[in-house]
Design an enzyme around this catalytic site. Structure first.
Site, PDB file in Angstrom:
ATOM      1  N   LYS A 200       0.800  -1.226   0.000  1.00 26.26           N
ATOM      2  CA  LYS A 200       0.000   0.000   0.000  1.00 26.26           C
ATOM      3  C   LYS A 200       0.828   1.269   0.000  1.00 26.26           C
ATOM      4  CE  LYS A 200      -4.157  -1.524   2.370  1.00 26.26           C
ATOM      5  NZ  LYS A 200      -4.810  -1.461   3.678  1.00 26.26           N
ATOM      6  N   GLY A 358       9.674  -5.043   8.109  1.00 25.04           N
ATOM      7  CA  GLY A 358       8.678  -6.092   7.859  1.00 25.04           C
ATOM      8  C   GLY A 358       9.081  -7.204   6.918  1.00 25.04           C
ATOM      9  N   GLY A 381       8.715  -1.360  12.192  1.00 23.13           N
ATOM     10  CA  GLY A 381       8.173   0.003  12.290  1.00 23.13           C
ATOM     11  C   GLY A 381       9.247   1.061  12.500  1.00 23.13           C
TER      12      GLY A 381
HETATM   13  C1  3PG Z   1       8.232  -4.813  16.753  1.00 26.14           C
HETATM   14  O1  3PG Z   1       8.117  -6.038  16.802  1.00 26.14           O
HETATM   15  O2  3PG Z   1       7.989  -4.139  15.738  1.00 26.14           O
HETATM   16  C2  3PG Z   1       8.772  -4.126  17.974  1.00 26.14           C
HETATM   17  O3  3PG Z   1       9.070  -5.045  18.956  1.00 26.14           O
HETATM   18  C3  3PG Z   1       7.797  -3.078  18.459  1.00 26.14           C
HETATM   19  O4  3PG Z   1       6.594  -3.670  18.819  1.00 26.14           O
HETATM   20  P1  3PG Z   1       5.249  -2.790  18.816  1.00 26.14           P
HETATM   21  O5  3PG Z   1       4.933  -2.534  17.369  1.00 26.14           O
HETATM   22  O6  3PG Z   1       4.218  -3.637  19.496  1.00 26.14           O
HETATM   23  O7  3PG Z   1       5.541  -1.523  19.561  1.00 26.14           O
HETATM   24 MG    MG Z   2       5.509  -3.439  15.247  1.00 27.31          MG
END
Ligand code: 3PG
Ligand code: MG
Length: 400
Positions: A200, A358, A381
């Site tokens: 996306k 990701g 993230g």
């Molecule tokens: C992740 O796996 O992206 C990090 O550990 C952060 O986790 P969160 O997105 O739950 O804050």
């Molecule tokens: Mg995360």
């Protein structure tokens, strides 16, 4: 790059000192088994170095999103055994990350011992960056080390608040991340190429907006390329495309133009009438030949060759997201081919390559080239926020 203290700035002898180390134990598990231990392996150098120097090593981490509740299925106790196996040392569990129960658990620990404190997110104050919770955690230690870049986009008590309360240091994995990211986008050797893929546009608008002013070549792939193709007047058939974002795509074209950033979109494509493994309808076609009942599932071979030629002129590459629906054959071909080119250029010494976020690591593993990139981030993230040019609170709090 802003200056940080690293483990080199700690005293040589840490015998009996307590080092609170924020790590990211948020690893995928299947029952008791860790299915991808990349993050655990990444933190080993820091944990072992501190333990070897005689410290009592106390690991702080969240696991999952328990939202302030104690959830046995999200206890960090389940990481004790995997970490003991990986380190070859005894690892013990401490039943809280602050307060008297934690203090009792730690009191009997000896120099060089490693302890995992209970899930920081069992306290509602963690995600609120509650100063009281940060104080409670800080009271357990003499030093604070952040080795969890992947959660440093969160301004939480264990990533941000605590760093202001104790002498604070970047761990080895954090140091490696920050160094690699600086070389890739902070102060890179030009020309710089960025590959941005994924499903996306909406999730990557901010990334693209930042990159056009930073890189010389912006290669857009994945489902998000469809929106850009649509903005260029291409009929994308029944492909995923966020038509409401065509205006945003146009504005990115304009900004790229003004910044002399070349945007690369595929001019041939792999399409099919259904999204399934090796569908009978799969074919390669020119970008202007997608039929109304077809969808775009990968970048075509001619475009991949042109992209490889563009990469050959570059000194730096930053990669986030696959070019096609890489998990479903044959739609991983473009990602694999371009990743192999990038790996070969890196191995030749002609390019620095940094990847993260990701699906990216999974895609590079599928191509079998993750180890041949200069650096592969453990972050999802956090990597994206960094690609957006944002200041990560957990990193900023370490600045001296
Ligand atoms: C992740 O796996 O992206 C990090 O550990 C952060 O986790 P969160 O997105 O739950 O804050
Ligand atoms: Mg995360």
């Amino acid at each position: 790059m802003a200056a940080f203290k690293t483990l080199d700035d700690l005293p040589e002898d840490l015998t009996g000192k307590r080092a609170l180390v924020r790590v990211d134990l948020n690893v995928p598990m299947d029952g008791a088994k860790v299915t991808d231990d990349t993050r655990l392996r990444a933190m080993l150098p820091t944990v072992l170095e501190l333990s070897d120097k005689g410290a009592i090593v106390l690991l702080l981490s969240h696991f999952g999103r328990p939202k302030g509740e104690s959830r046995p299925d999200m206890s960090t106790a389940q990481l004790v055994r995997p970490l003991a196996e990986l380190t070859g040392r005894s690892v013990r569990f401490v039943e809280d990350c602050q307060g008297p129960q934690a203090e009792r658990g730690i009191m009997t620990m000896l120099p060089k011992n490693i302890g995992i404190l209970e899930n920081t997110r069992f306290h509602a104050g963690e995600e609120k960056n509650d100063p009281e919770l940060a104080k409670g955690m800080a009271a357990l230690g003499d030093y604070y080390v952040n080795d969890a870049f992947s959660v440093s986009h969160r301004a939480h008590a264990s990533t941000e608040g605590i760093a202001h309360l104790l002498p604070s240091y970047a761990g080895r994995a954090m140091e490696a991340e920050l160094t690699a990211l600086e070389r890739a986008l902070g102060n890179p050797e030009h020309p710089v190429a960025a590959v941005v893929g994924g499903a996306k546009v909406s999730t990557k608008l901010a990334v693209l907006g930042h990159l056009v002013s930073k890189v010389d070549h912006l290669i857009i792939g994945g489902g998000m390329a469809n929106t850009f193709l649509a903005a260029r007047g291409v009929d994308v058939g029944k492909s995923l495309a966020e038509k409401d974002l065509i205006g945003e795509a146009e504005s990115i074209f304009e900004r790229a133009d003004a910044a002399s950033c070349t945007i690369h979109l595929p001019y041939d494509l792999v399409v099919a009438k259904e999204f399934a493994p090796n569908p009978p309808s799969v074919r390669t076609c020119n970008v202007h030949e997608v039929a109304a009942d077809e969808m775009i599932l990968d970048v075509g071979p001619a475009a991949v060759e042109a992209l490889a030629d563009a990469l050959k002129t570059c000194r730096t590459l930053v990669w986030n997201g696959p070019l096609g629906a890489f998990e479903t054959p044959p739609f991983g071909a473009a990602t694999v081919a371009l990743a192999k080119t990038a790996a070969a250029l890196t191995q030749d010494g002609s390019m620095i390559s940094v990847a993260g976020g990701g699906d990216t690591v999974a895609a590079l593993n599928q191509a079998g080239v993750a180890a041949e990139f200069t650096f592969v981030s453990t972050a999802g993230g956090a990597f994206l926020e960094w690609m957006e040019g944002r200041v990560l609170p957990g990193v900023a709090a370490l600045q001296r």
